[in-house]
Design a protein around this motif. Structure first.
Motif, PDB file in Angstrom:
ATOM      1  N   GLY A 176       0.787  -1.223   0.000  1.00  0.00           N
ATOM      2  CA  GLY A 176       0.000   0.000   0.000  1.00  0.00           C
ATOM      3  C   GLY A 176       0.818   1.271   0.000  1.00  0.00           C
ATOM      4  N   GLN A 177       2.148   1.171   0.013  1.00  0.00           N
ATOM      5  CA  GLN A 177       2.994   2.354   0.065  1.00  0.00           C
ATOM      6  C   GLN A 177       3.242   2.879  -1.338  1.00  0.00           C
ATOM      7  OE1 GLN A 177       6.901   1.634   1.540  1.00  0.00           O
ATOM      8  NE2 GLN A 177       7.462   3.787   1.619  1.00  0.00           N
ATOM      9  N   LEU A 178       3.020   4.187  -1.542  1.00  0.00           N
ATOM     10  CA  LEU A 178       3.264   4.807  -2.831  1.00  0.00           C
ATOM     11  C   LEU A 178       4.680   5.354  -2.867  1.00  0.00           C
ATOM     12  CD1 LEU A 178      -0.027   6.834  -3.436  1.00  0.00           C
ATOM     13  CD2 LEU A 178       0.620   4.626  -4.427  1.00  0.00           C
ATOM     14  N   LEU A 179       5.424   5.009  -3.921  1.00  0.00           N
ATOM     15  CA  LEU A 179       6.761   5.543  -4.107  1.00  0.00           C
ATOM     16  C   LEU A 179       6.749   6.412  -5.352  1.00  0.00           C
ATOM     17  CD1 LEU A 179       9.144   2.558  -3.305  1.00  0.00           C
ATOM     18  CD2 LEU A 179       8.473   4.451  -1.850  1.00  0.00           C
ATOM     19  N   GLY A 180       7.079   7.676  -5.184  1.00  0.00           N
ATOM     20  CA  GLY A 180       7.072   8.591  -6.308  1.00  0.00           C
ATOM     21  C   GLY A 180       6.321   9.853  -5.950  1.00  0.00           C
ATOM     22  N   THR A 181       6.113  10.703  -6.939  1.00  0.00           N
ATOM     23  CA  THR A 181       5.394  11.956  -6.774  1.00  0.00           C
ATOM     24  C   THR A 181       4.140  11.883  -7.618  1.00  0.00           C
ATOM     25  OG1 THR A 181       7.499  13.100  -6.435  1.00  0.00           O
ATOM     26  CG2 THR A 181       5.587  14.461  -6.975  1.00  0.00           C
ATOM     27  N   VAL A 182       2.984  12.089  -6.990  1.00  0.00           N
ATOM     28  CA  VAL A 182       1.691  11.759  -7.598  1.00  0.00           C
ATOM     29  C   VAL A 182       1.528  12.373  -8.988  1.00  0.00           C
ATOM     30  CG1 VAL A 182      -0.795  12.088  -7.353  1.00  0.00           C
ATOM     31  CG2 VAL A 182       0.559  11.359  -5.392  1.00  0.00           C
ATOM     32  N   ALA A 183       1.957  13.613  -9.189  1.00  0.00           N
ATOM     33  CA  ALA A 183       1.737  14.292 -10.464  1.00  0.00           C
ATOM     34  C   ALA A 183       2.418  13.591 -11.633  1.00  0.00           C
ATOM     35  CB  ALA A 183       2.219  15.738 -10.374  1.00  0.00           C
ATOM     36  N   TYR A 184       3.427  12.747 -11.366  1.00  0.00           N
ATOM     37  CA  TYR A 184       4.219  12.140 -12.436  1.00  0.00           C
ATOM     38  C   TYR A 184       4.175  10.606 -12.390  1.00  0.00           C
ATOM     39  CZ  TYR A 184       5.860  16.893 -12.004  1.00  0.00           C
ATOM     40  OH  TYR A 184       5.892  18.274 -11.899  1.00  0.00           O
ATOM     41  N   MET A 185       3.231  10.051 -11.660  1.00  0.00           N
ATOM     42  CA  MET A 185       3.180   8.593 -11.481  1.00  0.00           C
ATOM     43  C   MET A 185       2.236   7.941 -12.481  1.00  0.00           C
ATOM     44  SD  MET A 185       3.247   8.419  -7.303  1.00  0.00           S
ATOM     45  CE  MET A 185       3.008   6.652  -7.209  1.00  0.00           C
ATOM     46  N   ALA A 186       2.646   6.791 -12.989  1.00  0.00           N
ATOM     47  CA  ALA A 186       1.847   6.029 -13.950  1.00  0.00           C
ATOM     48  C   ALA A 186       0.693   5.332 -13.243  1.00  0.00           C
ATOM     49  CB  ALA A 186       2.738   5.009 -14.649  1.00  0.00           C
ATOM     50  N   PRO A 187      -0.388   5.017 -13.969  1.00  0.00           N
ATOM     51  CA  PRO A 187      -1.545   4.355 -13.341  1.00  0.00           C
ATOM     52  C   PRO A 187      -1.172   3.093 -12.589  1.00  0.00           C
ATOM     53  CG  PRO A 187      -2.096   5.068 -15.568  1.00  0.00           C
ATOM     54  CD  PRO A 187      -0.634   5.315 -15.399  1.00  0.00           C
ATOM     55  N   GLU A 188      -0.217   2.310 -13.107  1.00  0.00           N
ATOM     56  CA  GLU A 188       0.120   1.039 -12.459  1.00  0.00           C
ATOM     57  C   GLU A 188       0.791   1.241 -11.099  1.00  0.00           C
ATOM     58  OE1 GLU A 188       3.311   1.845 -15.676  1.00  0.00           O
ATOM     59  OE2 GLU A 188       1.137   2.031 -15.448  1.00  0.00           O
TER      60      GLU A 188
END
Length: 465
Positions: A176-188
């Protein structure tokens, strides 16, 4: 000044979720460097608490990945310490002097001239092609992770979130942890255990290019709505926001932003090839020039007056020249900074520090009288409201005494040293290099009685009578 091994940490130049990056000086090889150190305490305080063990594992992975590649779009890793506790780890990187893409976009009003944006995108694509062959997926491509040098070259930074596709490397993310910055993250990337592939980076590159061209990411808004849009909505065609974007570029951009990885370009190599015809750019001197808006012609092929880099960047640049012993090159940079900072009411300390560096440049260039004049004027300035034990004031007064001694003015030098030596030993320490230098000259003058020996006058010859 804090040191790590043979490296002196001089200026904090970056800070993120993994730790801090310091402009540093290699005291053995006499060259500037950038040192990244871990700050696990800061990470543990964040909402999605991450253990120091995971921090250390990510840090070590970043160093291992950085050592794999030799490419002009990546900084060089000089060395690293990867054993011990998280607080003991560090990486030593090539120091990149320039601005990150986020800073450039802000300075340019949000968007770039078309051929400049396409040139940056093509260079990033070429760098991604290199790491994807390994195969490594960056997973955190965003403006602040792309440095732009004065020669208009891109450098991709920060492999802290990178993944090794199809490998046996341990998984370093929590469910459940998101790695990255939401504005530039791919759907997967919003799907737990979603398949992360090279095309994941290509989607982020599409978001980056979209923003460089239009002045906004594909899906602006709050994080929740942006996440939903990445998964469910196509972005507005870039040509609707900027009609002068070439049609083939708009088509490529829309393919990069496809929801399904299979619908995106097959490789970063192909992107670089498709952008190549659009990447003719003017001389590097215009890299940080101000845009006059995107008016009649946005090709960026007409000459423009060179704009100065922001003051913090030029301070780091000057320090790098100074540390490398290029005093003739550092001096005019410090002189310009002194003039600018002197008019900024909120930067008197920075102005004084640059003034001191300029005076030292004169000293090392052999301009001893000019150096003495500069140090004397600076000491007078600092004495107004600065305590006598202030480290900069102590350094300036020490340099004055040393220059007085070197200029055959021993009585003045003795008086200067007598007024500061006890402060040096108390506040810098007996073994500090400056204290040691002052003590050596002070003792030499004392042994001479405060007067340098001068040659005896020649006897007067009397004429024979």
């Amino acid at each position: 000044m804090r040191s790590i091994g043979r490296f002196e940490l001089r200026t904090l130049i970056g800070q993120g979720s993994m730790g801090q990056v310091w402009q540093s000086w290699d005291t053995h090889l006499k060259r500037p460097a950038a040192i990244k150190i871990v700050n696990p305490e800061r990470l543990v305080e964040q909402a999605n608490s991450i253990s120091p063990e995971v921090v250390a594992a990510r840090f070590c992975r970043e160093a291992e990945l950085g050592a794999r590649f030799t490419h002009p779009g990546l900084p060089t890793l000089y060395e690293a310490r990867l054993t011990g506790s998280a607080n003991d780890l560090y990486m030593v990187w090539e120091l990149i002097v320039g601005q990150n893409l986020a800073q450039i976009l802000a300075a340019e009003g949000g968007r770039l001239p078309i051929n400049r944006a396409l040139s940056f995108a093509a260079q990033i694509a070429d760098t991604l092609a290199c790491i994807h062959e390994d195969p490594v997926i960056h997973r955190d491509l965003k403006p602040s992770n792309v440095m732009i040098t004065e020669a208009w070259k891109t450098k991709l930074l920060d492999f802290g979130f990178a993944a090794i596709y199809g490998s046996d490397y341990p998984r370093l993310t929590q469910d459940g942890q998101l790695l990255g910055t939401v504005a530039y993250m791919a759907p997967e990337q919003f799907t737990d255990r979603g398949l992360i592939v090279p095309q994941t980076d290509l989607y982020a590159l599409g978001c980056l290019l979209y923003e460089m061209l239009t002045g906004q990411p594909p899906f602006p808004g709050d994080p929740a709505s942006v996440m939903d849009a990445h998964r469910t909505r196509p972005p507005a065609p870039a040509r609707e926001l900027r009609p002068d974007i070439p049609l083939d570029v708009d088509d490529l951009l829309m393919s990069l932003l496809a929801k399904d990885t299979a619908d995106r370009p097959a490789s970063a190599h192909l992107i670089a090839e498709r952008l190549a015809p659009h990447t003719t750019i003017p001389a590097p001197v215009q890299l940080f020039a101000d845009n006059e808006g995107d008016q009649a012609d946005d090709s960026d092929t007409t000459p423009a007056a060179e704009a100065q880099l922001p003051v913090p960047i030029r301070i780091v640049q000057a320090q790098a020249l100074f540390d490398a012993g290029h005093f003739g090159e550092a001096l005019p940079v410090y002189n310009t900074l002194c003039a600018e900072l002197a008019t900024a009411d909120d930067s008197p300390r920075q102005a004084a520090e640059c003034w001191a560096k300029a005076a030292f440049c004169h000293l090392r260039l052999g301009n001893l009288q000019q150096a003495l004049n500069e140090y004397t004027a600076l000491a007078t300035e600092l004495a107004q409201g600065t305590p006598p034990e202030d480290h900069l004031l102590l350094e300036v007064r020490s340099r004055i005494g040393l220059l007085q001694a070197a200029s055959n003015r021993p009585e003045e030098a003795l008086a200067t040293f007598a007024g500061i030596y006890s402060l040096l030993t108390q506040h810098l320490g007996r073994d500090d290099p400056l204290t040691t230098e002052v003590r050596t000259v002070f003792n030499r003058l004392n042994r001479l009685g405060g007067v340098f020996p001068r040659p005896a006058p020649a006897p007067v010859q009397q004429a024979a009578t």
